[in-house]
Design an enzyme around this catalytic site. Structure first.
Site, PDB file in Angstrom:
ATOM      1  N   THR A 135     -31.555   6.373  98.832  1.00 31.76           N
ATOM      2  CA  THR A 135     -32.349   6.354  97.603  1.00 31.76           C
ATOM      3  C   THR A 135     -33.762   5.917  97.986  1.00 31.76           C
ATOM      4  OG1 THR A 135     -32.730   5.195  95.510  1.00 31.76           O
ATOM      5  CG2 THR A 135     -31.401   4.031  97.107  1.00 31.76           C
ATOM      6  N   GLU A 148     -55.761  -3.167  92.875  1.00 33.17           N
ATOM      7  CA  GLU A 148     -56.316  -4.306  92.151  1.00 33.17           C
ATOM      8  C   GLU A 148     -55.227  -5.019  91.335  1.00 33.17           C
ATOM      9  OE1 GLU A 148     -58.179  -1.644  92.892  1.00 33.17           O
ATOM     10  OE2 GLU A 148     -59.676  -2.852  93.935  1.00 33.17           O
ATOM     11  N   ARG A 171     -37.537   2.952  88.246  1.00 34.86           N
ATOM     12  CA  ARG A 171     -37.173   2.636  86.856  1.00 34.86           C
ATOM     13  C   ARG A 171     -36.715   1.191  86.717  1.00 34.86           C
ATOM     14  NH1 ARG A 171     -34.811   7.845  86.751  1.00 34.86           N
ATOM     15  NH2 ARG A 171     -32.900   6.891  87.525  1.00 34.86           N
ATOM     16  N   ARG A 204     -25.901  15.639  90.169  1.00 31.10           N
ATOM     17  CA  ARG A 204     -25.286  14.561  89.393  1.00 31.10           C
ATOM     18  C   ARG A 204     -24.074  15.203  88.717  1.00 31.10           C
ATOM     19  NH1 ARG A 204     -29.363  10.457  90.018  1.00 31.10           N
ATOM     20  NH2 ARG A 204     -31.388  11.446  90.186  1.00 31.10           N
ATOM     21  N   CYS A 205     -22.914  14.579  88.820  1.00 30.63           N
ATOM     22  CA  CYS A 205     -21.683  15.220  88.356  1.00 30.63           C
ATOM     23  C   CYS A 205     -20.955  14.338  87.349  1.00 30.63           C
ATOM     24  CB  CYS A 205     -20.785  15.497  89.575  1.00 30.63           C
ATOM     25  SG  CYS A 205     -19.162  16.123  89.146  1.00 30.63           S
ATOM     26  N   ASP A 257     -35.650   4.241  96.184  1.00 26.65           N
ATOM     27  CA  ASP A 257     -36.008   3.022  95.439  1.00 26.65           C
ATOM     28  C   ASP A 257     -35.863   1.722  96.231  1.00 26.65           C
ATOM     29  OD1 ASP A 257     -36.627   4.514  93.227  1.00 26.65           O
ATOM     30  OD2 ASP A 257     -34.630   4.351  92.344  1.00 26.65           O
ATOM     31  N   ASP A 280     -26.829   3.782  94.016  1.00 22.80           N
ATOM     32  CA  ASP A 280     -25.868   2.924  93.336  1.00 22.80           C
ATOM     33  C   ASP A 280     -24.724   3.701  92.658  1.00 22.80           C
ATOM     34  OD1 ASP A 280     -25.563   0.171  92.688  1.00 22.80           O
ATOM     35  OD2 ASP A 280     -25.889   0.753  90.589  1.00 22.80           O
ATOM     36  N   GLY A 281     -25.086   4.766  91.932  1.00 18.78           N
ATOM     37  CA  GLY A 281     -24.077   5.570  91.228  1.00 18.78           C
ATOM     38  C   GLY A 281     -23.112   6.228  92.201  1.00 18.78           C
ATOM     39  N   ASP A 311     -33.406  -0.243  96.376  1.00 17.33           N
ATOM     40  CA  ASP A 311     -32.864  -1.298  95.512  1.00 17.33           C
ATOM     41  C   ASP A 311     -31.387  -1.593  95.777  1.00 17.33           C
ATOM     42  OD1 ASP A 311     -31.992   1.142  94.624  1.00 17.33           O
ATOM     43  OD2 ASP A 311     -32.367   0.760  92.499  1.00 17.33           O
ATOM     44  N   GLN A 340     -43.014  12.128  95.417  1.00 15.21           N
ATOM     45  CA  GLN A 340     -42.527  10.937  96.140  1.00 15.21           C
ATOM     46  C   GLN A 340     -41.151  11.143  96.760  1.00 15.21           C
ATOM     47  OE1 GLN A 340     -43.521   7.211  93.554  1.00 15.21           O
ATOM     48  NE2 GLN A 340     -43.730   9.003  92.266  1.00 15.21           N
ATOM     49  N   GLY A 356     -54.369  -1.735  98.816  1.00 10.71           N
ATOM     50  CA  GLY A 356     -55.303  -2.730  98.275  1.00 10.71           C
ATOM     51  C   GLY A 356     -55.493  -2.581  96.778  1.00 10.71           C
ATOM     52  N   GLY A 373     -30.300  11.367  93.544  1.00  7.30           N
ATOM     53  CA  GLY A 373     -31.596  11.952  93.903  1.00  7.30           C
ATOM     54  C   GLY A 373     -31.690  12.230  95.391  1.00  7.30           C
TER      55      GLY A 373
HETATM   56  P1  ATP Z   1     -30.380   7.574  92.634  1.00 11.61           P
HETATM   57  O1  ATP Z   1     -30.709   6.203  93.177  1.00 11.61           O
HETATM   58  O2  ATP Z   1     -31.195   8.639  93.228  1.00 11.61           O
HETATM   59  O3  ATP Z   1     -30.331   7.626  91.126  1.00 11.61           O
HETATM   60  P2  ATP Z   1     -27.516   7.506  92.494  1.00 11.61           P
HETATM   61  O4  ATP Z   1     -26.459   7.698  93.517  1.00 11.61           O
HETATM   62  O5  ATP Z   1     -27.574   6.152  91.830  1.00 11.61           O
HETATM   63  O6  ATP Z   1     -28.892   7.899  93.167  1.00 11.61           O
HETATM   64  P3  ATP Z   1     -26.457   8.706  90.086  1.00 11.61           P
HETATM   65  O7  ATP Z   1     -26.839   9.951  89.363  1.00 11.61           O
HETATM   66  O8  ATP Z   1     -26.438   7.428  89.345  1.00 11.61           O
HETATM   67  O9  ATP Z   1     -27.386   8.634  91.379  1.00 11.61           O
HETATM   68  O10 ATP Z   1     -25.002   8.917  90.697  1.00 11.61           O
HETATM   69  C1  ATP Z   1     -24.686  10.063  91.468  1.00 11.61           C
HETATM   70  C2  ATP Z   1     -23.317  10.568  91.096  1.00 11.61           C
HETATM   71  O11 ATP Z   1     -22.348   9.548  91.397  1.00 11.61           O
HETATM   72  C3  ATP Z   1     -23.115  10.859  89.621  1.00 11.61           C
HETATM   73  O12 ATP Z   1     -23.589  12.119  89.251  1.00 11.61           O
HETATM   74  C4  ATP Z   1     -21.597  10.786  89.508  1.00 11.61           C
HETATM   75  O13 ATP Z   1     -20.984  11.954  89.987  1.00 11.61           O
HETATM   76  C5  ATP Z   1     -21.278   9.632  90.459  1.00 11.61           C
HETATM   77  N1  ATP Z   1     -21.212   8.383  89.674  1.00 11.61           N
HETATM   78  C6  ATP Z   1     -22.230   7.661  89.167  1.00 11.61           C
HETATM   79  N2  ATP Z   1     -21.788   6.627  88.441  1.00 11.61           N
HETATM   80  C7  ATP Z   1     -20.429   6.703  88.471  1.00 11.61           C
HETATM   81  C8  ATP Z   1     -19.380   5.932  87.889  1.00 11.61           C
HETATM   82  N3  ATP Z   1     -19.634   4.869  87.133  1.00 11.61           N
HETATM   83  N4  ATP Z   1     -18.113   6.307  88.133  1.00 11.61           N
HETATM   84  C9  ATP Z   1     -17.847   7.378  88.907  1.00 11.61           C
HETATM   85  N5  ATP Z   1     -18.781   8.147  89.469  1.00 11.61           N
HETATM   86  C10 ATP Z   1     -20.076   7.809  89.262  1.00 11.61           C
END
Ligand code: ATP
Length: 326
Positions: free
Chosen positions: A129, A191, A175, A75-76, A131, A106-107, A133, A258, A189, A14
């Site tokens: 990110t 509730e 999420r 996202r790939c 988030d 994280d991804g 997190d 956001q 503030g 994102g």
């Molecule tokens: P956000 O917090 O916004 O979701 P993110 O980096 O976690 O960001 P993802 O869509 O989970 O977003 O991951 C971004 C890209 O990273 C994926 O589209 C993919 O290309 C690569 N990726 C994610 N998970 C893996 C994985 N397990 N192995 C290899 N590549 C990954």
């Protein structure tokens, strides 16, 4: 003397406010260290499909204040498979790219870890990110802006809540993590703040609403993280209506506002510092790590750890928020 002559930079997952400030800092650090920087478009998709172009000072002029990412994000799926990563590596080599800086969540860091491990590519990651997190940093790039966006929106919603004696259930992003909900909930503030990390019993929610009605008949704000245990704002609304049929309950899902907008000063400064440090780390021979900031110190955390551990939410702060809301 560094062996690195050319660094590739990409934004993935994102988009977040502050990514452009990070890209700018990476390019400027490259100029400082006499390293070329190639911008890779659409995250890992761009590595696989060779959509890249050199970035110089002019390319990053006038972008520090802009939201989104000039490199675009995506996202790939192909990159998740080893063959996709092999292709990415081959294209990198063909373009003379010796090292990467990836900006994402994280991804993105999971993908970076695998590419580095399988093909020996030096990679540094930046926490991008909204988030907040990621383990290994107090703040991720974009989080502060996102919280401020929520606060500005909820302040406006509260005017109507008060004027019409309405109860607004406001859903914010998160999420798996309630950082945005908790911080914006305290700042406005609210509730009640419902987050995935804390179980709220329905009776607690009803009790809060009963008490709240003594200040402002049936009016107020409940902030719900999208991943909360009740299942989001619409579910919370249903539960409230079943118990308090006379309450005028409305749901506002803030959604993608956001993620956009000009980054806050905090995010610009964070992204600038971390971007520079990522390049410096590569020059110093570091790799396979996320650059974060903890207690205002630069901290390098191996990808294995940022991926394995979750950054815990401050549960004490959540309890304090409950007391302050009474
Ligand atoms: P956000 O917090 O916004 O979701 P993110 O980096 O976690 O960001 P993802 O869509 O989970 O977003 O991951 C971004 C890209 O990273 C994926 O589209 C993919 O290309 C690569 N990726 C994610 N998970 C893996 C994985 N397990 N192995 C290899 N590549 C990954």
């Amino acid at each position: 003397m560094s062996q690195i002559k050319k660094i590739g930079v990409l934004t993935s997952g994102g988009d977040t406010p502050g990514m452009n400030a990070a890209i700018r800092a990476i390019v400027k650090a490259g100029i400082h260290y006499n390293i070329e920087v190639a911008g890779i478009f659409k995250g890992y998709y761009g590595l696989i499909n060779k959509t890249m172009k050199p970035l110089d000072g002019a390319a990053v002029y006038n972008i520090i204040h802009r939201g989104g990412t000039i490199l675009k994000s995506a996202r790939c799926q192909e990159f998740i498979k080893p063959e996709g990563r092999k292709k990415a590596y081959e294209h990198m080599k063909a373009e003379g790219i010796d090292a990467l800086v990836v900006i994402g969540g994280d991804g993105t860091l999971t993908g970076a870890r695998l590419l580095g491990k399988e093909h020996g590519v030096p990679i540094m990651g930046l926490p991008g990110t909204i988030d907040n997190d990621l383990y290994g940093t107090d703040y991720t790039i974009g989080y502060d802006t996102a919280v401020n966006t929520v606060v500005a929106a909820v302040d406006k919603i509260r005017d109507t809540a008060h004027s019409h004696d309405r109860l607004f259930v406001v859903e914010v992003m998160g999420r798996d993590a309630g950082f945005i909900a908790l911080r914006s909930g305290i700042a406005t503030g609210a509730e009640k703040i419902l987050i995935p990390e804390a179980k709220t019993y329905i009776e607690d929610l009803y009790e809060t609403l009963e008490k709240g009605s003594s200040h402002d008949e049936g009016a107020g704000i409940i902030i719900v993280a999208e991943g909360d245990k009740f299942g989001g704002a619409l579910e919370v609304e249903k539960k409230i209506k079943s118990r308090f049929p006379d309450f005028d309950v409305r749901v506002t899902i803030l959604g993608h506002i956001q993620r956009g907008g000009a980054p806050s000063a905090f995010d610009r400064v964070l992204a600038s510092g971390l971007g520079f440090q990522a390049v410096k780390a590569l020059v110093d021979g570091r790799k396979g790590m996320m650059v974060g900031s903890i207690n205002r110190q630069i901290v390098f955390t191996p990808f294995e750890q940022t991926i394995k551990y979750n950054r815990p939410i401050n549960v004490e702060l959540h309890s304090i928020a409950e007391i302050l809301a009474l």
